[in-house]
Scaffold this motif. Sequence first.
Motif, PDB file in Angstrom:
ATOM      1  N   ILE A  65     -48.101   7.670  -7.919  1.00 50.22           N
ATOM      2  CA  ILE A  65     -47.196   6.837  -8.716  1.00 50.22           C
ATOM      3  C   ILE A  65     -46.376   7.761  -9.601  1.00 50.22           C
ATOM      4  O   ILE A  65     -46.923   8.526 -10.399  1.00 50.22           O
ATOM      5  CB  ILE A  65     -47.986   5.830  -9.569  1.00 50.22           C
ATOM      6  N   HIS A  66     -45.090   7.706  -9.465  1.00 48.23           N
ATOM      7  CA  HIS A  66     -44.186   8.555 -10.235  1.00 48.23           C
ATOM      8  C   HIS A  66     -43.663   7.755 -11.423  1.00 48.23           C
ATOM      9  O   HIS A  66     -42.975   6.742 -11.245  1.00 48.23           O
ATOM     10  CB  HIS A  66     -43.029   9.047  -9.364  1.00 48.23           C
ATOM     11  N   ILE A  67     -43.982   8.209 -12.616  1.00 47.73           N
ATOM     12  CA  ILE A  67     -43.542   7.560 -13.859  1.00 47.73           C
ATOM     13  C   ILE A  67     -42.515   8.463 -14.518  1.00 47.73           C
ATOM     14  O   ILE A  67     -42.850   9.555 -14.990  1.00 47.73           O
ATOM     15  CB  ILE A  67     -44.734   7.309 -14.800  1.00 47.73           C
ATOM     16  N   ASP A  68     -41.293   8.021 -14.521  1.00 47.31           N
ATOM     17  CA  ASP A  68     -40.200   8.805 -15.105  1.00 47.31           C
ATOM     18  C   ASP A  68     -40.048   8.404 -16.567  1.00 47.31           C
ATOM     19  O   ASP A  68     -39.355   7.437 -16.906  1.00 47.31           O
ATOM     20  CB  ASP A  68     -38.913   8.544 -14.327  1.00 47.31           C
ATOM     21  N   VAL A  69     -40.715   9.144 -17.443  1.00 52.02           N
ATOM     22  CA  VAL A  69     -40.692   8.818 -18.872  1.00 52.02           C
ATOM     23  C   VAL A  69     -39.304   9.060 -19.459  1.00 52.02           C
ATOM     24  O   VAL A  69     -38.858   8.335 -20.355  1.00 52.02           O
ATOM     25  CB  VAL A  69     -41.763   9.643 -19.612  1.00 52.02           C
ATOM     26  N   ALA A  70     -38.622  10.062 -18.946  1.00 52.44           N
ATOM     27  CA  ALA A  70     -37.288  10.376 -19.483  1.00 52.44           C
ATOM     28  C   ALA A  70     -36.335   9.199 -19.296  1.00 52.44           C
ATOM     29  O   ALA A  70     -35.586   8.835 -20.214  1.00 52.44           O
ATOM     30  CB  ALA A  70     -36.740  11.621 -18.815  1.00 52.44           C
ATOM     31  N   SER A  71     -36.361   8.601 -18.096  1.00 53.31           N
ATOM     32  CA  SER A  71     -35.476   7.455 -17.867  1.00 53.31           C
ATOM     33  C   SER A  71     -35.880   6.268 -18.736  1.00 53.31           C
ATOM     34  O   SER A  71     -35.019   5.485 -19.163  1.00 53.31           O
ATOM     35  CB  SER A  71     -35.510   7.064 -16.388  1.00 53.31           C
ATOM     36  N   MET A  72     -37.168   6.123 -19.020  1.00 53.85           N
ATOM     37  CA  MET A  72     -37.606   5.036 -19.907  1.00 53.85           C
ATOM     38  C   MET A  72     -37.058   5.238 -21.314  1.00 53.85           C
ATOM     39  O   MET A  72     -36.597   4.293 -21.961  1.00 53.85           O
ATOM     40  CB  MET A  72     -39.135   4.975 -19.956  1.00 53.85           C
ATOM     41  N   LEU A  73     -37.102   6.472 -21.793  1.00 58.90           N
ATOM     42  CA  LEU A  73     -36.598   6.752 -23.140  1.00 58.90           C
ATOM     43  C   LEU A  73     -35.080   6.600 -23.197  1.00 58.90           C
ATOM     44  O   LEU A  73     -34.536   6.107 -24.187  1.00 58.90           O
ATOM     45  CB  LEU A  73     -37.011   8.161 -23.564  1.00 58.90           C
ATOM     46  N   GLU A  74     -34.401   7.026 -22.141  1.00 56.61           N
ATOM     47  CA  GLU A  74     -32.945   6.893 -22.123  1.00 56.61           C
ATOM     48  C   GLU A  74     -32.502   5.447 -22.026  1.00 56.61           C
ATOM     49  O   GLU A  74     -31.411   5.095 -22.486  1.00 56.61           O
ATOM     50  CB  GLU A  74     -32.369   7.691 -20.948  1.00 56.61           C
ATOM     51  N   ALA A  75     -33.371   4.584 -21.420  1.00 57.58           N
ATOM     52  CA  ALA A  75     -33.015   3.161 -21.285  1.00 57.58           C
ATOM     53  C   ALA A  75     -33.235   2.381 -22.574  1.00 57.58           C
ATOM     54  O   ALA A  75     -33.005   1.174 -22.602  1.00 57.58           O
ATOM     55  CB  ALA A  75     -33.834   2.526 -20.161  1.00 57.58           C
ATOM     56  N   GLY A  76     -33.658   3.031 -23.633  1.00 56.25           N
ATOM     57  CA  GLY A  76     -33.873   2.356 -24.911  1.00 56.25           C
ATOM     58  C   GLY A  76     -35.299   2.409 -25.381  1.00 56.25           C
ATOM     59  O   GLY A  76     -35.612   1.898 -26.464  1.00 56.25           O
ATOM     60  N   GLY A  77     -36.191   3.019 -24.621  1.00 53.90           N
ATOM     61  CA  GLY A  77     -37.577   3.109 -25.032  1.00 53.90           C
ATOM     62  C   GLY A  77     -37.798   3.970 -26.251  1.00 53.90           C
ATOM     63  O   GLY A  77     -38.797   3.806 -26.965  1.00 53.90           O
ATOM     64  N   ALA A  78     -36.883   4.898 -26.508  1.00 51.44           N
ATOM     65  CA  ALA A  78     -37.046   5.742 -27.686  1.00 51.44           C
ATOM     66  C   ALA A  78     -36.780   4.976 -28.970  1.00 51.44           C
ATOM     67  O   ALA A  78     -37.236   5.369 -30.044  1.00 51.44           O
ATOM     68  CB  ALA A  78     -36.098   6.951 -27.595  1.00 51.44           C
ATOM     69  N   VAL A  79     -36.021   3.892 -28.870  1.00 53.43           N
ATOM     70  CA  VAL A  79     -35.677   3.089 -30.052  1.00 53.43           C
ATOM     71  C   VAL A  79     -36.577   1.879 -30.185  1.00 53.43           C
ATOM     72  O   VAL A  79     -37.066   1.557 -31.261  1.00 53.43           O
ATOM     73  CB  VAL A  79     -34.191   2.661 -29.982  1.00 53.43           C
ATOM     74  N   ASP A  80     -36.809   1.208 -29.071  1.00 54.21           N
ATOM     75  CA  ASP A  80     -37.588  -0.029 -29.073  1.00 54.21           C
ATOM     76  C   ASP A  80     -38.865   0.178 -28.253  1.00 54.21           C
ATOM     77  O   ASP A  80     -38.798   0.527 -27.066  1.00 54.21           O
ATOM     78  CB  ASP A  80     -36.759  -1.176 -28.480  1.00 54.21           C
ATOM     79  N   ASP A  81     -39.997  -0.036 -28.889  1.00 57.71           N
ATOM     80  CA  ASP A  81     -41.273   0.147 -28.190  1.00 57.71           C
ATOM     81  C   ASP A  81     -41.459  -0.871 -27.072  1.00 57.71           C
ATOM     82  O   ASP A  81     -42.106  -0.572 -26.060  1.00 57.71           O
ATOM     83  CB  ASP A  81     -42.437   0.033 -29.180  1.00 57.71           C
ATOM     84  N   ARG A  82     -40.911  -2.063 -27.243  1.00 58.34           N
ATOM     85  CA  ARG A  82     -41.076  -3.098 -26.216  1.00 58.34           C
ATOM     86  C   ARG A  82     -40.417  -2.710 -24.901  1.00 58.34           C
ATOM     87  O   ARG A  82     -40.935  -2.995 -23.828  1.00 58.34           O
ATOM     88  CB  ARG A  82     -40.515  -4.424 -26.721  1.00 58.34           C
ATOM     89  N   ILE A  83     -39.262  -2.047 -24.985  1.00 59.68           N
ATOM     90  CA  ILE A  83     -38.571  -1.604 -23.763  1.00 59.68           C
ATOM     91  C   ILE A  83     -39.408  -0.547 -23.048  1.00 59.68           C
ATOM     92  O   ILE A  83     -39.549  -0.569 -21.813  1.00 59.68           O
ATOM     93  CB  ILE A  83     -37.172  -1.067 -24.112  1.00 59.68           C
TER      94      ILE A  83
END
Length: 469
Positions: free
Chosen positions: A396-414
Amino acid sequence: GASSAASLPGQKGVLWFANIYPTKAFKFDFRQELTHKNHLTMIPDLLPKGVEVVRMVPREREGGAFVYFRAPPAFVLQVLRNLAKDEGSKEQRFMKKEDILSKVCSGISQYLKTHEVRAFLCPFPVRAHRVQGDPYLEDLQSRFPSARLRVRVEPANSLSEERIFELLRRYGELQDIEKLADGKGFSASFNYVSAAVAARNCLHRATVEGSSSSSSSVSGGQDVPATLPKLHIEFEPFMRKWVREAITSNARYTIPLMAAMLVGTTYFIWDPLRAFSVQIRLAGLFSLPAQPAVNNGKGGQGENSGSRSLGGLWGLFIHGWGYYNKAQDSILKAARQFQAKAGSSLLADFWADRSQEVNELRRWLTDPQDRVLLLTGHRGNGQTALVREVMGVDAIHIDVASMLEAGGAVDDRIFLRHLCKSLGYWPPQGMDRQMTAILDLMLPGSGKLSRENEVLVSCQRVFSSTTQA
């Protein structure tokens, strides 16, 4: 004999047949969908020979049907002869109409008591009761039969508790009779809902006459003085009323209890469901088709014994899902390889020069997984491509960088939503947090009862469910 039979008019009456259908207990009770025709197939066979059915009014929600019948003169004459034989007197040619009708109805009721008949999906045998009042035939969707009845008497205080008990007891066993607060009637509790339904349908708007004698207790409302007591009976939604009063009167106890129940559903309902969904997600990556057992000649099984296989229908589903995902990933991998070859051979030369490092990484991954492996490097140097090349599709490949760029760095729910989606974790953790926020609005401070507000704990629960799956 023939002239006597011709001189007797036919008698018409109404019977309530109870337990023809299962009593509807709540809105989504679907049992009535399987018993629509019970009244047509059962009631004509339950009536004595000679009694004609004029019409039937089914009441599926209340579990029974009203039957309007006619007893022809020949049947009435036979009833009178049997009555005279039982009493040891001459044949009674002159008898009150009410008495004749009462004997006909009691005969049908006694027949059903001696010949037990049960309808489909009904736990109790069929019973018949004479309708002595004027029933209220409503079809209100929010009202359901109840074992508690509210009996109002007009005029007030004209009937005693003993008289009410005598009238209601013939329909079933009673738990309690209480006088209403306004003094205009009584509240009666039956042991079974079907008994309360029969009492309500048979005695509503009935007029009570005479004393406590059972011979002339209730009249059908014809040729009776208006000064006699009259009954008005309706269902009392005891359970709904009790729950509403318990919640509104004890809010500081019920709301924390609801919060505790909400947290309990997380551990007893949602967590197993999440582990199940993650297992479906992993089935397409790691489940292998069951291999046939190979005998090693020593009475045992060889290495290809299918140790990773699952049995039963669940095993068949897992292996079928694995075949589907393997085929899909193989097609995608072949397409990527074709595009790489068509573009340039630079990437192939790169892997050829790093074959030793790639083999060493693969050896590390085959060791017991008791530690975390971290691959570092400058951005754009091919770390992601190296991991995909080494792991292949069984990961399973989890791309954390794309999650943070999609707004995860600002909103924990995202961030949590994307993490749950990548692992197949459903329902996501955000749902719990939303329900906790609603409870926090209803009762400030109740959100502290749950630890779902902490991102670290939420991530730990996601990975824990993945490990269990």
